[in-house]
Design a protein around this motif. Structure first.
Motif, mmCIF file in Angstrom:
data_model
loop_
_atom_site.group_PDB
_atom_site.id
_atom_site.type_symbol
_atom_site.label_atom_id
_atom_site.label_comp_id
_atom_site.label_asym_id
_atom_site.label_seq_id
_atom_site.Cartn_x
_atom_site.Cartn_y
_atom_site.Cartn_z
ATOM 1 N N LEU A 128 0.690 -1.280 0.025
ATOM 2 C CA LEU A 128 0.126 -0.137 0.055
ATOM 3 C C LEU A 128 0.670 1.300 0.006
ATOM 4 C CD1 LEU A 128 -2.577 1.338 0.060
ATOM 5 C CD2 LEU A 128 -2.559 1.047 2.712
ATOM 6 N N HIS A 129 1.861 1.304 0.818
ATOM 7 C CA HIS A 129 2.712 2.284 1.047
ATOM 8 C C HIS A 129 3.598 2.520 -0.610
ATOM 9 C CE1 HIS A 129 3.500 2.634 5.335
ATOM 10 N NE2 HIS A 129 2.097 2.014 5.255
ATOM 11 N N ALA A 130 3.880 1.470 -1.333
ATOM 12 C CA ALA A 130 4.529 1.570 -2.592
ATOM 13 C C ALA A 130 3.465 2.428 -3.512
ATOM 14 C CB ALA A 130 4.912 0.342 -3.080
ATOM 15 N N ILE A 131 2.113 1.762 -3.347
ATOM 16 C CA ILE A 131 1.100 2.492 -4.629
ATOM 17 C C ILE A 131 1.072 3.875 -4.145
ATOM 18 C CG2 ILE A 131 -1.239 2.480 -4.926
ATOM 19 C CD1 ILE A 131 -1.082 -0.776 -4.511
ATOM 20 N N VAL A 132 0.924 4.374 -2.861
ATOM 21 C CA VAL A 132 0.785 5.694 -2.475
ATOM 22 C C VAL A 132 1.853 6.457 -3.014
ATOM 23 C CG1 VAL A 132 0.753 7.216 -0.632
ATOM 24 C CG2 VAL A 132 -0.700 5.285 -0.685
ATOM 25 N N LEU A 133 3.192 5.990 -2.938
ATOM 26 C CA LEU A 133 4.178 6.657 -3.404
ATOM 27 C C LEU A 133 4.382 6.703 -5.069
ATOM 28 C CD1 LEU A 133 7.134 5.514 -1.136
ATOM 29 C CD2 LEU A 133 6.106 7.711 -1.279
ATOM 30 N N ALA A 134 3.900 5.821 -5.765
ATOM 31 C CA ALA A 134 3.898 5.939 -7.286
ATOM 32 C C ALA A 134 2.762 6.645 -7.874
ATOM 33 C CB ALA A 134 3.688 4.218 -7.797
ATOM 34 N N LEU A 135 1.654 6.807 -7.234
ATOM 35 C CA LEU A 135 0.782 7.946 -7.735
ATOM 36 C C LEU A 135 1.045 9.363 -8.288
ATOM 37 C CD1 LEU A 135 -2.406 6.768 -5.894
ATOM 38 C CD2 LEU A 135 -2.260 6.337 -8.026
ATOM 39 N N PRO A 136 2.024 9.770 -7.498
ATOM 40 C CA PRO A 136 2.325 11.151 -7.747
ATOM 41 C C PRO A 136 3.173 11.269 -9.308
ATOM 42 C CG PRO A 136 2.872 11.063 -5.469
ATOM 43 C CD PRO A 136 2.255 9.883 -6.072
ATOM 44 N N VAL A 137 3.648 9.976 -9.580
ATOM 45 C CA VAL A 137 4.367 9.915 -10.663
ATOM 46 C C VAL A 137 3.283 9.807 -11.974
ATOM 47 C CG1 VAL A 137 5.898 8.397 -12.123
ATOM 48 C CG2 VAL A 137 6.300 8.766 -9.793
#
Length: 156
Positions: free
Chosen positions: A16-25
């Motif tokens: 979940l943390h990885a998805i949240v970090l990838a969304l801004p990209v």
């Protein structure tokens, strides 16, 4: 004390943390690569050759208690400094300059490379409506241009 049996949440929270970090990209990519409709047919008014382009294919939206649609106006010929005032509206006829003087809606603004305007529009665009551009020069000449509204912008 360490847990011997990891729960489902303990095993998946890093995903979940990885998805949240990838969304801004993804959102940065979309903002750096916008998709606009094509420019409409270029027309001549006095010394000016202009072509409007809607910024999106959405219906008009409410802005300061008036419905507007955003447009970019490309000036392909003519000196913009010769324009005293220029306005856009969508409707069956161009609005008089006294109507535009009441508020800033419809007023063209920008640089020599292009102008932007919140064209005054009805809540739902009909097949009888047209895009009207009204230009007044410093010499008092008044130029009015019209474009038919393409079908994808007409409300059913």
């Amino acid at each position: 004390m360490a847990r011997l049996n990891a729960t489902w949440w303990q095993r998946k929270k890093y995903l979940l943390h990885a998805i949240v970090l990838a969304l801004p990209v993804w959102f940065i990519y979309q903002s750096l690569n916008p998709q606009f409709p094509a420019l409409w047919q270029e027309q001549q008014a006095g010394e000016f050759k202009i072509a409007p382009m809607p910024l999106n294919e959405d219906a008009p939206y409410s802005h300061h208690n008036e419905y507007v649609k955003d447009f970019f106006i490309a000036f392909n010929q003519g000196d913009i400094s010769n324009i005293r005032q220029a306005y856009l509206n969508i409707g069956e006829a161009p609005l008089p300059l006294t109507e535009f003087a009441k508020d800033e809606e419809g007023l063209m603004h920008g640089t020599a490379h292009g102008q932007h305007a919140h064209a005054i529009a009805p809540k739902a665009i009909s097949a009888d409506d047209k895009l009207w551009v009204t230009i007044q020069t410093w010499q008092g000449q008044l130029h009015t241009l019209q474009w038919d509204i393409p079908n994808q912008f007409i409300s059913q």
